[in-house]
Write an enzyme that holds these catalytic residues in place. Structure first.
Site, PDB file in Angstrom:
ATOM      1  CD  GLU A  88      78.871  63.543  39.282  1.00  0.00           C
ATOM      2  OE1 GLU A  88      79.904  64.076  40.489  1.00  0.00           O
ATOM      3  OE2 GLU A  88      77.844  63.187  39.769  1.00  0.00           O
ATOM      4  CB  CYS A 108      78.201  53.640  45.331  1.00  0.00           C
ATOM      5  SG  CYS A 108      79.275  52.634  46.756  1.00  0.00           S
ATOM      6  CB  CYS A 112      79.024  55.665  53.044  1.00  0.00           C
ATOM      7  SG  CYS A 112      79.171  54.229  52.823  1.00  0.00           S
ATOM      8  CB  CYS A 115      78.484  58.628  50.334  1.00  0.00           C
ATOM      9  SG  CYS A 115      79.076  59.155  48.611  1.00  0.00           S
ATOM     10  N   GLY A 157      81.342  55.505  43.512  1.00  0.00           N
ATOM     11  CA  GLY A 157      81.561  53.795  43.852  1.00  0.00           C
ATOM     12  C   GLY A 157      83.240  53.288  44.686  1.00  0.00           C
ATOM     13  CB  SER A 189      89.391  56.156  48.110  1.00  0.00           C
ATOM     14  OG  SER A 189      88.665  56.535  49.864  1.00  0.00           O
ATOM     15  CB  SER A 212      86.244  55.919  53.893  1.00  0.00           C
ATOM     16  OG  SER A 212      86.956  55.854  52.834  1.00  0.00           O
ATOM     17  CG  LEU A 213      88.440  54.405  61.063  1.00  0.00           C
ATOM     18  CD1 LEU A 213      88.619  52.927  60.855  1.00  0.00           C
ATOM     19  CD2 LEU A 213      89.770  55.628  61.112  1.00  0.00           C
ATOM     20  CG  HIS A 214      84.222  57.855  57.350  1.00  0.00           C
ATOM     21  ND1 HIS A 214      85.308  58.924  56.807  1.00  0.00           N
ATOM     22  CD2 HIS A 214      84.007  57.760  55.703  1.00  0.00           C
ATOM     23  CE1 HIS A 214      85.532  59.353  55.524  1.00  0.00           C
ATOM     24  NE2 HIS A 214      84.577  58.202  55.163  1.00  0.00           N
ATOM     25  CB  CYS A 331      82.031  61.930  44.257  1.00  0.00           C
ATOM     26  SG  CYS A 331      83.512  62.480  44.547  1.00  0.00           S
TER      27      CYS A 331
HETATM   28  N1  SAH Z   1      83.942  53.519  48.064  1.00  0.00           N
HETATM   29  C1  SAH Z   1      85.631  54.731  48.472  1.00  0.00           C
HETATM   30  C2  SAH Z   1      85.865  55.782  47.334  1.00  0.00           C
HETATM   31  C3  SAH Z   1      84.431  56.263  46.605  1.00  0.00           C
HETATM   32  S1  SAH Z   1      84.152  57.983  48.343  1.00  0.00           S
HETATM   33  C4  SAH Z   1      85.736  54.867  49.532  1.00  0.00           C
HETATM   34  O1  SAH Z   1      84.006  54.311  50.445  1.00  0.00           O
HETATM   35  O2  SAH Z   1      86.427  55.092  49.483  1.00  0.00           O
HETATM   36  C5  SAH Z   1      86.060  58.621  48.380  1.00  0.00           C
HETATM   37  C6  SAH Z   1      86.012  59.639  49.636  1.00  0.00           C
HETATM   38  O3  SAH Z   1      84.897  60.722  50.071  1.00  0.00           O
HETATM   39  C7  SAH Z   1      85.542  57.996  51.368  1.00  0.00           C
HETATM   40  O4  SAH Z   1      86.189  58.940  52.144  1.00  0.00           O
HETATM   41  C8  SAH Z   1      83.824  58.925  51.139  1.00  0.00           C
HETATM   42  O5  SAH Z   1      83.545  58.667  52.213  1.00  0.00           O
HETATM   43  C9  SAH Z   1      84.279  60.355  51.242  1.00  0.00           C
HETATM   44  N2  SAH Z   1      82.741  60.993  50.985  1.00  0.00           N
HETATM   45  C10 SAH Z   1      81.790  60.216  50.705  1.00  0.00           C
HETATM   46  N3  SAH Z   1      80.562  61.494  50.722  1.00  0.00           N
HETATM   47  C11 SAH Z   1      81.592  62.630  51.408  1.00  0.00           C
HETATM   48  C12 SAH Z   1      80.795  63.736  52.082  1.00  0.00           C
HETATM   49  N4  SAH Z   1      79.558  64.519  51.455  1.00  0.00           N
HETATM   50  N5  SAH Z   1      81.406  64.516  51.883  1.00  0.00           N
HETATM   51  C13 SAH Z   1      83.187  64.710  52.615  1.00  0.00           C
HETATM   52  N6  SAH Z   1      83.746  62.649  52.090  1.00  0.00           N
HETATM   53  C14 SAH Z   1      82.498  62.481  52.005  1.00  0.00           C
END
Ligand code: SAH
Length: 349
Positions: A88, A108, A112, A115, A157, A189, A212-214, A331
Site C-alpha cells: 500500500e 512487517c 506492534c 498495527c 514495514g 519513521s 514511534s514512541l507511543h 496502513c
Molecule cells: N515501522 C515504522 C513505520 C511504519 S508505521 C514505525 O513503526 O514507525 C507508521 C506510523 O503509524 C508509526 O508511528 C506507527 O506506530 C503508526 N501506526 C500504526 N498503526 C496505527 C494505528 N492503528 N493508528 C495510528 N497509528 C498507527
C-alpha cells in the site's frame, strides 16, 4: 526480472558499458526513470539497447490493483509487485505540497499490537526500486498537479529493518538526476532500532527522523510494542541525541493516543522526563482503530487537553490532523480487506 529503477547512476553506467553503450546513456535512462516513462518512451536510446534492457529489467515493477479516494483528496493505492505481493501507498495533497507515504516491506515483523501491517508478520523486504516506484507511479499521475514534493516512510514495514534498501531509496529519490526531493522533505519513521538510527548520518542520510514512541516508560511500551523488549526508551533517546548531533535536525516523536492507556497526567510527566535535553517535537496521533485490537482513541477534546498539558510542561507537541481515515486510513487495512474479501469469494465459489 528486476525493476530498472533499482539501479543507481553508477549501476546504470556499468549496465550501459556492459552493452557497449557510452556512459552518458546512464543519465538519459535516469531521466526516463524519474519521469516513470515506459520503455517505448525511451526514444533517445537505440532500439537494440532498449531490447537488451527489456530482457533483464522491468519499467513497471508495480501494477495498481485498486485505489480508494478520500473526501479530503487523499488516495490510498494497493499495488502488486512483479512476484504478486500486495503493498500500500498513500498520496496526501496539502496546500504546501504533495506527500507520498511509502511502504518499505511486504508485511512487517515488528508486531506492534495496534498495527494492521504486522498482523500476518513479515513477508519480505522491498527493493529500493520497489519503494521508489510507489513514488514514481504517483508522481507521474500527479505531474500536472505539482507532482510529489515530500516523502514519508510511514507505510507498511519497518524501514530500518530493511536498512540498505531504505538508504539506497532515499539516495535515489534525493538525487539531482532523480526526483530531487530534499533531505528535509523526506521522513523516515521507525519503531526504534538505535544502532541503525545512529548509522544513518554516517551513510549520508540527514532526513527527518520520526521515532514511534507511543509510551514513555519501558514497562508500558512493552505491552504494545514487541521491539521494546529489545531496546529501552533511554537507549532510543540517546540514539536520537546522537542523530541530532550528527545532522542538526530536530527529531520527531510519534505518539499514538490510546484512550485511558497513555493519555493521562502521569504520561505527561513520563514524557517530559524522558525527553529532557532532546531537541524534538511530539506528534500526537489519535489511534486509528483496526480490526485486530480493542484499543480506542480518546475523544478529540481529551486529545487536545493532553496536547495542552504537554505544551504547558515545556514539551513541544501538536495533534496531527489525520487524513484519509475514511478510506481505511491505517496502513495495511486496505490490503487485509482485499485479501480477506478475495478469500471469502473463493470460499463461496
Ligand atoms: N515501522 C515504522 C513505520 C511504519 S508505521 C514505525 O513503526 O514507525 C507508521 C506510523 O503509524 C508509526 O508511528 C506507527 O506506530 C503508526 N501506526 C500504526 N498503526 C496505527 C494505528 N492503528 N493508528 C495510528 N497509528 C498507527
Amino acid at each position: 526480472m528486476r525493476p530498472l529503477c533499482d539501479l543507481n547512476i553508477e549501476e546504470l553506467v556499468a549496465t550501459s558499458e556492459k552493452y557497449g553503450q557510452p556512459k552518458y546513456r546512464a543519465k538519459q535512462i535516469m531521466r526516463h526513470i524519474a519521469a516513470y516513462d515506459s520503455f517505448d518512451e525511451y526514444t533517445d536510446l537505440p532500439k537494440s539497447f532498449i531490447a537488451q534492457l527489456k530482457e533483464e529489467y522491468s519499467d513497471r515493477p508495480l501494477t495498481e490493483v485498486t485505489r480508494v479516494t478520500s473526501s479530503d483528496g487523499a488516495v490510498r493505492y494497493l499495488f502488486k509487485t512483479l512476484n504478486e505481493d500486495l503493498i500500500e501507498s498513500v498520496y496526501l495533497p496539502h496546500d504546501y505540497g504533495n506527500s507520498v507515504c511509502v511502504s518499505a516491506q511486504v508485511g512487517c515483523g515488528m508486531g506492534c499490537v495496534f498495527c494492521a501491517s504486522g498482523k500476518h508478520g513479515l513477508v519480505r523486504n522491498l527493493s529500493a526500486g520497489e519503494i521508489l516506484s510507489q513514488v514514481l507511479h504517483i508522481a507521474r499521475e500527479k505531474r500536472d498537479n505539482g507532482g510529489v514534493n515530500k516523502i514519508v516512510m510511514m507505510g507498511s514495514g519497518e524501514p530500518l529493518a530493511n536498512y540498505d534498501n531504505t538508504v539506497k531509496f532515499i539516495k535515489l529519490v534525493n538525487s539531482a538526476d532523480g526526483l530531487n526531493i530534499g533531505m528535509r522533505s523526506i521522513s523516515v519513521s521507525t519503531c526504534g532500532l538505535p544502532d541503525k538510527i545512529v548509522q544513518l548520518p554516517d551513510d549520508g542520510i540527514s532526513c527527518t527522523l520520526s521515532l514511534s514512541l507511543h509510551a514513555a516508560t519501558d514497562a508500558k511500551r512493552k505491552t504494545i510494542m514487541k521491539v521494546a523488549e529489545k531496546y529501552s526508551v533511554d537507549e532510543l533517546v540517546d540514539a536520537l541525541k546522537t542523530y541530532f548531533d550528527k545532522t542538526g535536525r530536530r527529531v520527531i516523536l510519534e505518539y499514538i493516543l490510546i484512550d485511558g492507556f497513555n493519555d493521562t497526567k502521569a504520561d505527561v510527566a513520563d514524557i517530559k522526563n524522558l525527553l529532557k535535553g532532546l531537541c524534538c517535537h511530539v506528534n500526537l496521533i489519535p489511534l486509528n482503530p483496526t480490526d485486530n485490537c480493542s484499543y480506542m482513541p480518546p475523544t478529540k477534546k481529551r486529545a487536545y487537553a493532553f496536547c495542552d498539558m504537554l505544551n504547558s510542561a515545556g514539551v513541544s507537541a501538536s495533534v496531527r490532523r489525520s487524513m484519509g481515515s475514511d478510506v481505511a486510513g491505517a496502513c495495511g487495512q486496505l490490503k487485509n480487506r482485499t485479501v480477506e474479501e478475495k478469500a471469502k469469494r473463493n470460499k463461496k465459489s
